[in-house]
Structures are given as C-alpha cells and as structure tokens.
Design a protein around this motif. Structure first.
Motif, PDB file in Angstrom:
ATOM      1  N   LYS A 100      37.560  48.396  53.380  1.00  0.00           N
ATOM      2  CA  LYS A 100      38.121  49.416  52.492  1.00  0.00           C
ATOM      3  C   LYS A 100      38.000  50.800  53.146  1.00  0.00           C
ATOM      4  O   LYS A 100      37.076  51.046  53.932  1.00  0.00           O
ATOM      5  N   SER A 341      36.336  40.457  49.005  1.00  0.00           N
ATOM      6  CA  SER A 341      37.168  41.521  48.427  1.00  0.00           C
ATOM      7  C   SER A 341      37.539  41.172  46.987  1.00  0.00           C
ATOM      8  O   SER A 341      37.615  42.054  46.131  1.00  0.00           O
ATOM      9  N   ASP A 344      34.577  41.964  44.894  1.00  0.00           N
ATOM     10  CA  ASP A 344      34.437  43.420  44.794  1.00  0.00           C
ATOM     11  C   ASP A 344      35.381  43.973  43.732  1.00  0.00           C
ATOM     12  O   ASP A 344      35.017  44.839  42.941  1.00  0.00           O
ATOM     13  N   ARG A 345      36.611  43.457  43.734  1.00  0.00           N
ATOM     14  CA  ARG A 345      37.619  43.958  42.783  1.00  0.00           C
ATOM     15  C   ARG A 345      37.271  43.571  41.341  1.00  0.00           C
ATOM     16  O   ARG A 345      37.447  44.351  40.423  1.00  0.00           O
ATOM     17  N   SER A 346      36.795  42.324  41.185  1.00  0.00           N
ATOM     18  CA  SER A 346      36.496  41.879  39.818  1.00  0.00           C
ATOM     19  C   SER A 346      35.104  42.339  39.377  1.00  0.00           C
ATOM     20  O   SER A 346      34.775  42.253  38.191  1.00  0.00           O
ATOM     21  N   SER A 357      40.933  38.654  39.842  1.00  0.00           N
ATOM     22  CA  SER A 357      41.971  39.552  40.362  1.00  0.00           C
ATOM     23  C   SER A 357      42.498  39.054  41.710  1.00  0.00           C
ATOM     24  O   SER A 357      42.802  39.838  42.597  1.00  0.00           O
ATOM     25  N   SER A 359      44.967  37.778  44.503  1.00  0.00           N
ATOM     26  CA  SER A 359      46.391  37.966  44.794  1.00  0.00           C
ATOM     27  C   SER A 359      46.906  36.694  45.471  1.00  0.00           C
ATOM     28  O   SER A 359      46.129  35.788  45.779  1.00  0.00           O
ATOM     29  N   GLY A 429      46.235  40.275  41.249  1.00  0.00           N
ATOM     30  CA  GLY A 429      45.509  41.448  41.746  1.00  0.00           C
ATOM     31  C   GLY A 429      46.210  42.138  42.902  1.00  0.00           C
ATOM     32  O   GLY A 429      47.040  41.537  43.590  1.00  0.00           O
ATOM     33  N   ARG A 430      45.857  43.391  43.076  1.00  0.00           N
ATOM     34  CA  ARG A 430      46.400  44.140  44.204  1.00  0.00           C
ATOM     35  C   ARG A 430      45.272  44.445  45.175  1.00  0.00           C
ATOM     36  O   ARG A 430      44.183  44.857  44.778  1.00  0.00           O
ATOM     37  N   ILE A 431      45.554  44.242  46.469  1.00  0.00           N
ATOM     38  CA  ILE A 431      44.531  44.495  47.475  1.00  0.00           C
ATOM     39  C   ILE A 431      44.600  45.964  47.877  1.00  0.00           C
ATOM     40  O   ILE A 431      45.680  46.488  48.197  1.00  0.00           O
ATOM     41  N   GLU A 432      43.422  46.591  47.853  1.00  0.00           N
ATOM     42  CA  GLU A 432      43.361  48.029  48.091  1.00  0.00           C
ATOM     43  C   GLU A 432      43.756  48.379  49.520  1.00  0.00           C
ATOM     44  O   GLU A 432      44.465  49.335  49.771  1.00  0.00           O
TER      45      GLU A 432
END
Lengths: 488, 528
Positions: A100, A341, A344-346, A357, A359, A429-432
């Motif tokens: 990130k 990842s 981390d997102r969830s 989340s 993708s 989900g969207r990956i940052e």
C-alpha cells in the motif's frame, strides 16, 4: 559480470538508507526510488542467472579488492544460487510493488536492507560473512515484523528477537568452533578439512548450526516465532518472510551441510526433522481460524517437505526440493499478498470473515495459489510432490513416504477451506494499490505457465525417466551440482 | 512425440472414450436447452476440461501420467460439486487413497518401469495400494462414508456427470490394471471386494428405498449398480466382464436420462423432495414415458437393456459358483423395483402438489438426449448383439462363440412376452374406467385438524416405512460416518497436544531457551 554480483548486494544496502532519507520528503518518492532499485536488482540477478546458466562451468566468482581467500571476502554463485537470487529479487520487487502507498519510508528502507541481506546470504562464499548477513537479515526482519507498532506486532517481534538471538549465538559458537579447528572461514577450504573432523566434533557443530539456521528456517521445534510473526507483519513482509527468508536460511544450512557433513546419519536426522516439522505444522494448521496464521503453519509444513527432499542424497530428491521451493515461493507469495490485503481491507483475519471484500482478482489468485501450493496437477508443486515420493521410495524410505500421507491430506483440507471461503465471498471489493493487481495477475500467470516449461523439459527426456535427464535440463544440472557439493 | 508415445489408445480406452464423449455431448445439449441458465458457462467449461482429462486418462499407460490425470479428475469433481463443505469428505477420502496410489507409482518407478502393466509385478501390496482410489471412487464399503454428502450436496447440474461417469471411474481403473496383469491378482483381494461390493449394493438399495428425495434416491441407486458392476469386473469371468461393461453403458444411459428429468424438475420447482412433487405426468407426458422406460431398464425388466447386462453378470457369478454374491445382488435387484416405483409414483403419478403449476414439458432439444438414452437402452434390450460385441472388443475378447445363447434367443422370447403384457395393460387402461381427481379434504371427517406440514398427512412421505424399518439396522451398521467422525476427533486430539508448543506464551519459550542452553552446556562438558 563479477561486478554485477557485488552490485546486487551493495546497491540495495546503500539504497536502503537513501530511500529512508528520500522518504522524509514523502512516501511516494521513497516508494518510487525503492521500486527502481529493486527492479534494477531484478534485472541484474536475471543477467547473472543467464550468464551462469550459459557458462561452461555454471558458476561465477567475485573477489573483493583482489584479496584472495582465505584472507579476502568472496561472492560465489552456482546454478542453484542464481535461481535463489533471481526468485528472491523477484519476490522482493513484487512485495514492494503490491504494498500500500501508506507504508512509510521506514518500510521501504527496511525492505531494501532485507533484500541486500538475502542477496549477501545467497552469494557469500565465506561462513563468517554468512553470519554477518544473517544478523542483518534477523535485525531487519524484527523491525519489519514490529512495523505496525501494535501490541500484537511488538510481542511477535520480541519473540522473534529472543529466538533469533539464540539462533545467532548458536551460529556464532558453531562458526567459532570451526574456525578454531580449521583456521579459515572460507567454505571451500573448510570443506576440504571437514573429513578429518572427529565424529563428536561434527555432531556438536552440526547441532549448533542446525539450531542457528533452523530457527530462521522454521524447522520444528525452533519455529515458534514464525506463527506469531507472519500474522503480525504487514502482508508484503509476510510474503517475503514466508516466500524467501525461511527458504534462504534452509538453503544455506543445506549448502553447508552438503559441504561439511556428508555422513548419511546427518541426512537421516534432517529427514526425520523434516517429517516432524511437516506433520506438526499441518496438524496444528488444520485448526487455525486466523488466515495468516494458517498460511504460516502451511509455510512451516512446506519447509518440512523441502528439508526432506534436500536431505535425500539423490538427484531426484534435489530436483524435487528445487521444484517445491519455487512452487512455495510463488504460491505462498501470491497467497500472502492476496489474503493479507483482503484481511486488511475487511479488518478481520478470521477465516469466515476475512474475504468479505474479496475482488475478482483475489479469488483467481487464491484459487491458483492454493491449488499450486497443494500440488494439484499439473502445477510444479505436483511435480515436486511426485518426485519427492519417488525419491523417498527409491532411497529406501518407504515408511517416511507413508507417514507423510495423512498430513498432506490435512493440508489440502485446510487450504481448500481458505480457498472455498474466498470463492464463496459475494463481496465486490476494490484493491487500494493498482500494483497489487498487476502482481497478482503476473504471479498467477507464472504459476500457470511454469509447469508447461518444466514439463516440456521433462517430457523431452526419455518418457519422464528421471534418470535420463540431459544437460539441457537446468534444474537437473543444478541438483547435480548441489549433490556434488560444488565448491570454490 | 514422446507424449504421444506414452499414450497407447486401445479398445478399452476407445470404449470408455466413446461413452464419456457421448455423455458429455448429451448432457451439454440438455443443460443448454433446458432453460437452466445460472452457472451453466462455468459448469460447461469445467465439465469439458474434466472430459478431456478423462479421455487422456483412458488412453495413457504411463503410471505417472495416469496418477496426475486421476488426481486432476478428483480435483475437478470437487470444484464441479461446488459445495466445499459437503464435498470435503470426498476430497480427503480420495486424496488419502491417491497418496497410496502415489506410493505404488513410486515403487513401480523404483522397480524400473513406468508402465501400468508392471504395477502388479512389483508385489501384491503395490497392486492393492494402486487400486485403493478405484475402490474409494466406486464407494465400496468401508470407503463409502463420503457418498451421501457428495451426492446430496453436489451442484445439481453436475450430479448426472457424477453418477454416470465419475462414480464409475473406479471400474475403468480396475479393468485397466487387471486386464494387463492376468494371474497376478491375489484371490483373497478379489473375493473380499466382491462380497464387500455385494453388501454395498444391498446397503445402497435400502438407502435408495428409504430416501425422501429424488436425487438422493437416484444417487444411492447408482452406488448400488456401480457395486454390482465393480464385483462383476473383479470376478474376471468372461460373461461377468461383458455383462459388466454392457451394464456400464446401460447404467450410464439410465442415469443420464433419469437425472436429466429430475434436474429439469429441480430447475423449475426448486425442489426434488418427493413430498413436494406429484402428478407431473399431466404436464410432462413425454418425459414420463422416457423416465418410465429407463426405470424399467434400471429394474432389469424386459424388454429394456437392463435385463441383458444383469443376466450376463448373474451368469458369470453362477459360473464361478459365487452364490452368496448372487443372493446379495438379487436382494439389491429386488430393491431396485421398489425405488424405481417410488420415483415414478412420487414424481409423475400420485397426488397433485402445488409445484405442478411451475412445470411444463421440456422443449424438443432438451428432451432429445432423454429420448435418445431411453431408445438406446431399449435397443440394448431387443437387439443386444452389437452392444455385447462392442463390450467384448473393448475387453479384447472374441464373442463369436458365446458360452450360451441365452443372452440372445431366450431374452428375445422374454421380451416378446413382456411386450405383449404391456400391450394388454394399455388395452385395459383404455377400456376400463379412468381415475378422477378429488380434493384433499374429501376424506376429512369430524372437524379434525388438518396439519399444514405435508409429511403428516400425505402418503408420499415415508412411502416404504415397513421396508425402511426392516433394513434400518443393516443400514446403520454399514453407515460408516462414525469412521469420519473418529478420524476428525483423533486428529483434533493430537492437534491440541501439539498446539501447546505454539501457545504464544513467552514463559514456554523461556523454557525452550533454558533447555537449549542446558543441552549446549552438557555438550560442551562432553567435548572437554
């Protein structure tokens, strides 16, 4: 080309500090600078790889400042070392690329130092330098594990530090004993004198080095740090720790073992340790709910398999070990990046909730990584697994092969649980970080394509007859070299 | 070229390949035109991939490649089942067996050969280890604990493939190895598994009879029939082998057609429970006709093909004096009448249910595979010679001199008699008074409470209660779910023990540290 050999170590070492300073102006600058350095390193390691593979004796030596061994420092790369070098730099670049943007200059600097330490360890032809690089590796890893500065990561780092310090001390004692006995630190010169050592001395030094490297390599029962450190670290670091750091420690130990300890008894001890490491890790991994911890147990299990394969004094065993190593690096790197990842997102690492989340690319990556890790045909993991069983049976270790069976099945069950939960996720989900998507697709592609390349090599040679591989088979050549204990 | 060298397509491979391709084409046509849209693309792609894997599996003689393809088939089945929870028992049972196969492969390679024909030459243990996945895949006792979960939990679009092809993959494996290893198969192995297959057939029949769901009933029926074929193939008797292969073909057609009808009903109504179905003949007359023909074939009644194949299999068992096995398979055969009748009655006949409003007859393209399977099965029954010759050729046998002509002439007479009886029944149906529909409340008396839950008042629920009670103890005895539970608990206990090592407690790590220091000091003392 010798300069490149030095450069792959020196460049990230210096750049580590520069990146930290550059980062004071902003994370973006630091990340771009780090990415450029790691990409350069990747290109350099590919050049070295190509050169070594094309050369007549499949090796390259760099002597620092013209000082010849035993006085000077030297770097040495044979065909196995260049494979490790190439994949270490590939994973380092991929980990950074998938990280990130919010990771600070501290992170980027440490990643570069870790890469430098890894490259130094892989290339060093001197046992004391191995210790020095090993120390750098440990210190950088401790810092990276504690990156988040939360209670969990600090505790994990402390545990890692305690065990790592013991390992370093053991290693230093072992090296000191060797030096006291031989008066040199050069691996090749020690190897020439090793046959004259007494049995007890050999056993003690072997034990000390085993503990020293075994902690970092994640060999049972010295791997307790691993299951706390992997989940607590940022996901690119987990990918690096699992994908290459523990493997390099294993590689170093096996390299030293093949040079100094050729007695079959040592191989048997390692074979047993490999089996126990695999069995215990899979047993405990089966009940994990924390996905990163689960993957950490799987990594320890795979280390057990690699240890078994490399311990077998046969070409097939070596070949199996190499395939298992490459497979694990790619699959576990991909899994840690994807699963890490996602969690981390969830904001949750529980197996039932981490993939909320997910993708599309996460799902594809976890499926490809999971199946490859389990050795589902036609992945190279499958080839490694088959060759390991053939090697065990051929070497007369049928009982070991039989003992592996229930634990291989256990691993399949818990890894498929992870894959199943990811695939079942309805999240969109969207990956940052866009770089992560690229890494996931590229690694998935490599996992799919690599078996075709490797099997083409195999099928060209006498109906999969493993005794009939020819010179064109790079991996086989490398395996033979390791078996012979190729030295400076 | 080397890869091609390793593939030696022979008659056996040709037989299985033709059947698998035929099934795949028919099943795909059905799925595309039946109006089932959800998940069809992924299912078709994976099925195509699985079909290709199977074709290569049939053709190869190289054990390493055979193992790789076998494992791929297992994984693709797992993915196609699309229910990780329900297919986990299947996965671990299959993988466990496949790792034994891998050890057999490794031992054969160490013996100096990559040829599947050499598996039995190493030693009998090697052969048994190699054949273990075949036994597991066929669901033979005691390796049947995965069957219920997989068949009932699988994606409905895949269940026909599972039953018609994948469930019978073990039969191919046994044939591939045994035909290449004449005289090397231990007799105890053959007889043990023949009787285990017999018990499996009876067990699965009871399960099919007692089932309250059409897919579950058909699935257990498959298991019973596969056990019969498995035993016939193991016997290695000429009649039994040919009967087994013809039954393989016949059963594939039966299950293909019957599952298509049931899956279509599921797609329209969302259920396959008997208590929610009934009287579909009024909406799906053609489907009923073909379902009826296939049901007759499954029960082994002339003039359909089932009688031919079963006849040959029984003949083989009698020739080898395996009368107990005959008895077991006969009991299973009688049971097949019961569940076939249940299927016909509960789905197409019987009481009208609300779900009937949701169905209509399949369109002509979707019903085509169903019709084709019924007609081919009929052809096997009335003109079996080409099919028997096809099976004999696959086995490398000459069938120009049959041991008896009973399979041809006598069956023709029986078929004629049955045909006349069916005709007589049709005439009676035309002449006699017809049934009439009555409301559910016609039998309602004395202001009794009418429960809402259908199972308390509809006879389609618990249809064969006395038979189920009769076989209950037997079914419980051989339902080996406890084995899976035991395995899980055993592993849990050991896992718990080892988890202590990774407790995350610094005190414990301190203890490890002290132990290592003591050990080092001890070694140091020894060095002095």
């Amino acid at each position: 080309m010798e300069k490149f050999l030095v450069l792959v170590f020196v460049l990230p070492l210096i750049a580590g500090f520069v990146s930290y300073i550059a980062g004071l102006k902003g994370n973006h600058l630091s990340k771009i600078f780090t990415a450029i350095v790691l990409l350069t390193n990747l290109v350099l390691s590919y050049k070295i790889f190509k050169y070594v593979m094309a050369s007549a004796d499949n090796r390259i030596i760099a002597v620092f400042s013209g000082w010849m061994p035993p006085l000077g420092i030297n770097f040495y790369a044979d065909s196995i070392a260049v494979i490790f070098l190439l994949f270490a730099n590939l994973l380092a670049f991929a980990s950074l690329f998938s990280a990130k943007l919010s990771y600070s200059n501290r992170f980027h600097g440490l990643i570069l130092l870790l890469t430098a330490a890894l490259n130094g360890l892989i290339l060093s032809g001197d046992i004391f330098n191995i210790f020095v690089f090993f120390e750098i590796l440990c210190l950088v890893s401790f810092a990276l594990v504690a990156y988040y500065r939360k209670a969990e990561s600090i505790e994990a780092s402390v545990k890692y530090f305690v065990l790592g310090s013991i390992a370093s001390a053991m290693l230093l004692i072992g090296i000191a004993l060797i030096y006291a006995k031989t008066g040199t630190l050069n691996l090749a010169q020690i190897a020439d004198m090793a046959p004259q050592w007494s049995g007890l001395f050999k056993a003690v030094v072997f034990g000390l080095l085993l503990v020293g490297f075994g902690v970092e390599a994640g060999i049972f029962p010295m791997n307790a740090w691993l299951f706390d450190a992997h989940p607590a670290a940022p996901y690119p670091v987990s990918a690096l720790l699992s994908g290459i750091v523990i493997e390099v420690a294993l590689y170093l130990f096996l390299r030293i073992k093949s040079l100094f300890f050729v007695d079959p008894l040592f191989s048997l001890v390692l074979l047993l340790l490999g089996l126990v490491t695999f069995a215990v890790s899979e047993l405990v991994g089966f009940y994990q709910r924390d996905v990163k911890r689960l993957l950490a147990y799987s990594s320890a299990g795979q280390i057990g398999l690699m240890l078994m394969a490399f311990s077998l004094p046969t070409k097939i065993g070596m070949f199996a070990g190499l395939l298992l190593f490459i497979n694990h690096l790619l699959a576990k790197g991909l899994l840690f990046i994807s699963v890490g990842s996602m969690s981390d997102r969830s904001g949750d690492r529980d197996i039932d909730r981490f993939s909320e989340s997910a993708s599309f690319v996460d799902k594809v990556a976890v499926l490809a990584g999971g199946l490859s890790l389990l050795g589902v045909p036609p992945s190279i993991g499958f080839m490694g697994k088959v060759l390991l069983f053939i090697a065990l049976v051929k070497a007369g270790f049928l009982a070991f092969a039989l003992c592996l069976i229930p634990f291989v099945v256990l691993e399949a069950l818990y890894v498929m649980r992870l894959v199943g939960r990811t695939l079942a996720s309805s999240g969109d989900g969207r990956i940052e970080c866009p770089g992560q998507v690229v890494v996931q697709w590229v690694f998935t592609f490599i996992i799919i394509v690599l078996p075709i390349i490797v099997s083409r090599m195999s099928i060209q040679t006498d109906k999969l007859n493993l005794n009939g591989f020819n010179k064109q088979d790079y991996l086989y050549g490398m395996a033979s070299q390791l078996l012979k204990g190729d030295r400076l | 070229m080397m890869l091609l060298d390793m593939i030696k397509a022979d008659n056996l491979a040709f037989f299985f390949s033709v059947l698998t391709i035929g099934f795949f084409v028919a099943n795909t046509i059905f799925l595309i035109f039946s109006g089932i849209k959800k998940g069809i693309v992924l299912n078709t792609i994976l099925s195509l991939f699985l079909t290709m894997v199977l074709l290569m599996l049939y053709a190869t003689h190289n054990i390493v490649i055979f193992f790789a393809l076998w494992e791929m088939a297992t994984w693709l089945t797992y993915l196609l089942a699309n229910n990780p929870k329900k297919s986990s028992k299947y996965l671990w049972a299959s993988l466990l067996a496949e790792f034994f196969m891998l050890i057999a492969v490794a031992r054969t390679v160490a013996y100096g050969s990559y040829d599947i024909a050499m598996v039995a030459h190493v030693d009998p243990l090697n052969l048994i280890m190699f054949c273990l996945p075949f036994i597991v895949k066929s669901g033979i006792l005691p390796f049947n604990f995965w069957v219920t979960d997989l068949y009932t939990g699988s994606d409905k679009r895949f269940v026909a493939y599972l039953s018609a092809i994948i469930g019978k993959l073990g039969i191919f494996g046994i044939l591939r190895v045994f035909l290449l290893s004449p005289g090397l198969i231990p007799e105890w192995f053959i007889y043990t598994f023949i009787y285990l297959a017999g018990i499996t057939a009876v067990w699965a029949t009871f399960k099919a009879v007692g089932s309250e769901d059409a897919i579950e009933s058909l699935s257990f029926s498959s298991l019973s029939q596969v056990a019969f074929i498995f035993a016939s193939v193991l016997l290695m008797n000429k009649s039994a082998l040919i009967g087994g292969l013809v039954h393989y073909l016949n059963h594939m057609l039966i299950k293909m057609g019957m599952f298509m009808a049931v899956v279509y009903i599921w797609a329209k109504t969302g259920t396959t429970e008997f208590k929610r179905l009934g009287d579909f003949v009024s909406k799906m007359p053609f489907s009923f006709l073909f379902f009826l023909m296939l049901g007759i074939s499954l029960a082994g009644v002339p003039p359909m093909g089932g009688v031919i194949s079963k006849w040959f299999m029984y003949e083989g068992f009698i020739e080898e004096s395996k009368l107990l096995a005959v008895l077991l398979f006969f009991v299973a055969g009688v049971g097949s009448f019961l569940y076939v009748y249940r299927l016909l009655h509960s789905i197409f006949l019987g009481r009208k249910k609300p779900s009937i409003g949701l169905v209509s007859e399949m369109n002509i393209l979707a019903i085509l595979p169903l019709a084709a399977s019924a007609l081919i099965s009929f052809l096997i029954g009335v003109y079996s010679r080409p099919f028997i010759r096809f099976a004999a050729k696959a086995l490398g046998m000459d069938f120009s001199e049959p041991r008896t002509d009973i399979g041809f002439a006598y069956i023709g007479i029986v078929s004629a008699v049955f045909g006349a009886l069916i005709l007589f029944a049709v005439v009676l149906w035309l002449l006699l008074p017809k049934h009439r529909y009555v409301p559910d409340t016609e039998g309602y008396t004395a202001a009794a409470y009418l429960p809402k839950d259908i199972q308390h008042w509809d006879y389609s629920y618990n249809f064969y209660a006395p038979v189920v009670r009769l076989g209950d103890k037997f079914v419980r005895l051989f339902s080996l779910d406890w084995l899976a539970r035991f395995w899980k608990e055993y592993i849990a206990a050991i896992g718990e023990l080892f988890r202590g090592i990774y407790s995350g407690s610094l005190k414990l790590y301190g203890f490890y540290l002290m132990s290592v220091i003591v050990l080092v000091l001890f070694l140091k003392e020894m060095l002095k």
